[in-house]
Design an enzyme around this catalytic site. Structure first.
Site, PDB file in Angstrom:
ATOM      1  N   CYS A 118      -3.749   0.480  -8.373  1.00 36.87           N
ATOM      2  CA  CYS A 118      -4.465  -0.669  -8.473  1.00 36.87           C
ATOM      3  C   CYS A 118      -3.580  -1.933  -8.093  1.00 36.87           C
ATOM      4  O   CYS A 118      -4.038  -3.033  -8.128  1.00 36.87           O
ATOM      5  CB  CYS A 118      -5.430  -0.890  -9.926  1.00 36.87           C
ATOM      6  SG  CYS A 118      -6.616   0.288 -10.012  1.00 36.87           S
ATOM      7  N   GLU A 127      -2.756   9.792   8.490  1.00 35.34           N
ATOM      8  CA  GLU A 127      -1.717   9.212   9.565  1.00 35.34           C
ATOM      9  C   GLU A 127      -2.630   8.871  10.644  1.00 35.34           C
ATOM     10  O   GLU A 127      -3.701   9.680  11.022  1.00 35.34           O
ATOM     11  CB  GLU A 127      -0.424  10.027   9.763  1.00 35.34           C
ATOM     12  CG  GLU A 127      -0.650  11.362  10.349  1.00 35.34           C
ATOM     13  CD  GLU A 127       0.514  11.769  10.839  1.00 35.34           C
ATOM     14  OE1 GLU A 127       1.169  11.376  11.587  1.00 35.34           O
ATOM     15  OE2 GLU A 127       0.957  12.901  10.147  1.00 35.34           O
TER      16      GLU A 127
END
Length: 349
Positions: free
Chosen positions: A123, A97
């Site tokens: 993906c 973060e």
């Protein structure tokens, strides 16, 4: 999912600069190859991948995404104040973060009203981001949005090779093979509702999408950390390639049937397809299962390797540059990601 006013106006990309051949990786694995009498050239023979690309060491992922994003903005001439959302969708991130999208949005100077966040879906991350932005546009919440991703394979491939040499077994070789296909690159996609005045004339209309999942197979491909001692963790990646391909093809068939029914198309009406680039065996089995002629698909894996979430959109961008995708074509993006998830998008190019 059906869309009536969503367009892709730019697919821009940035390729990692360092070319790494399969032969180079095999030379690092020479002790293992010698032990099991594996002939050199097997990596390319098994995967169809001769080269892949890597970023320099200590490359910042958001830098790659920013390079692609600036290309997309330059191509369209879009005012960044008009971007209603900036979404980062890579498997790889700058940190846990804040969202990697925050630095990208900050460097681009977007409006304080812009939604900024990360999405992760293996993906399929970029396709998930495209649909997330498309939903906001279709609902009238925003007029445009930016999807970006940057993937890096150098670190995980280096770790995998170290592990293969430390534990030289055929099982380890088999479970590590998919990791060695890893490549690096960045992509940016700008979507709009078609009402903005842009410099370029590209407006590839998103018509619809289908998504099916098989989460019972979530352990077939894993990338993460495992404990190897007290307060000591090691990054790892393992793939059951045979089962993953088998179950992935099965899920792809079901998704393709759902996609065609939703679009009220038959296979012959799909002019071109762009697949997630995994390797030669994956391409052959997926296209055969869906009864799609190989001439309708544009492959890049031989020299680009598997760039994760970046592979499919970069391939679409290259296919457009080479004139493979032509105005008016019915185009389908076909993506399968670990999890398992399968996503297919329909576009009027």
């Amino acid at each position: 999912m059906k869309y009536s006013r969503v367009f892709i106006n730019s697919l821009a990309y940035e390729l990692a600069p360092q070319v790494v051949t399969s032969s180079e990786l095999e030379s690092r694995l020479a002790p293992l190859y010698t032990k099991f009498r594996i002939p050199m050239g097997q990596l390319a023979a098994l995967t169809g991948i001769e080269e892949r690309r890597w970023w320099p060491k200590d490359h910042k992922l958001s830098d790659g995404a920013l390079a692609a994003a600036r290309k997309a903005i330059d191509e369209t001439g879009i005012n960044v104040d008009d971007l209603g959302a900036v979404v980062y969708t890579g498997v790889c991130r700058d940190q846990h973060e804040p969202a990697t999208a925050c630095r990208i949005a900050g460097e681009l100077g977007v409006s304080t009203h812009t939604a900024i966040y990360d999405i992760s879906n293996a993906c399929l991350g970029v396709l998930s981001g495209i649909l997330d932005i498309a939903n906001r546009i279709e609902l009238g919440q925003i007029k445009s949005g930016l999807v970006v991703s940057c993937e890096s394979a150098r670190h995980i491939v280096d770790i995998t090779i170290e592990h293969m040499l430390a534990e030289p077994t055929m099982q380890n070789f088999a479970q590590s093979l998919a990791t060695l296909t890893g490549s690096s690159g960045a992509v940016a996609v700008i979507l709009t509702d078609g009402t903005l005045q842009l410099n370029n004339q590209r407006q590839h209309q998103l018509l619809g999408a289908s998504h099916l999942s098989a989460p019972q197979h979530h352990k077939l491909c894993e990338w993460g950390f495992k404990e190897v001692g007290p307060q000591l963790y090691r990054e790892f990646m393992r793939t059951d390639g045979v089962t993953l391909l088998k179950e992935g093809v099965k899920l792809a068939k079901d998704t393709w049937e759902h996609f065609l029914a939703q679009r009220e198309w038959v296979t012959e009406q799909v002019d071109k397809v762009i697949c997630h680039q995994v390797g030669a065996s994956n391409r052959k089995q997926v296209l055969n299962a869906l009864k799609i002629p190989v001439g309708k698909e544009f492959p890049t894996y031989r020299l680009m390797g598997n760039m994760g979430s970046v592979s499919l959109p970069v391939t679409a961008a290259m296919a457009h540059e080479h004139g493979f995708l032509k105005p008016g074509d019915n185009v389908s993006f076909l993506g399968i990601g670990s999890g398992l998830n399968c996503m297919m998008l329909g576009l009027k190019w």
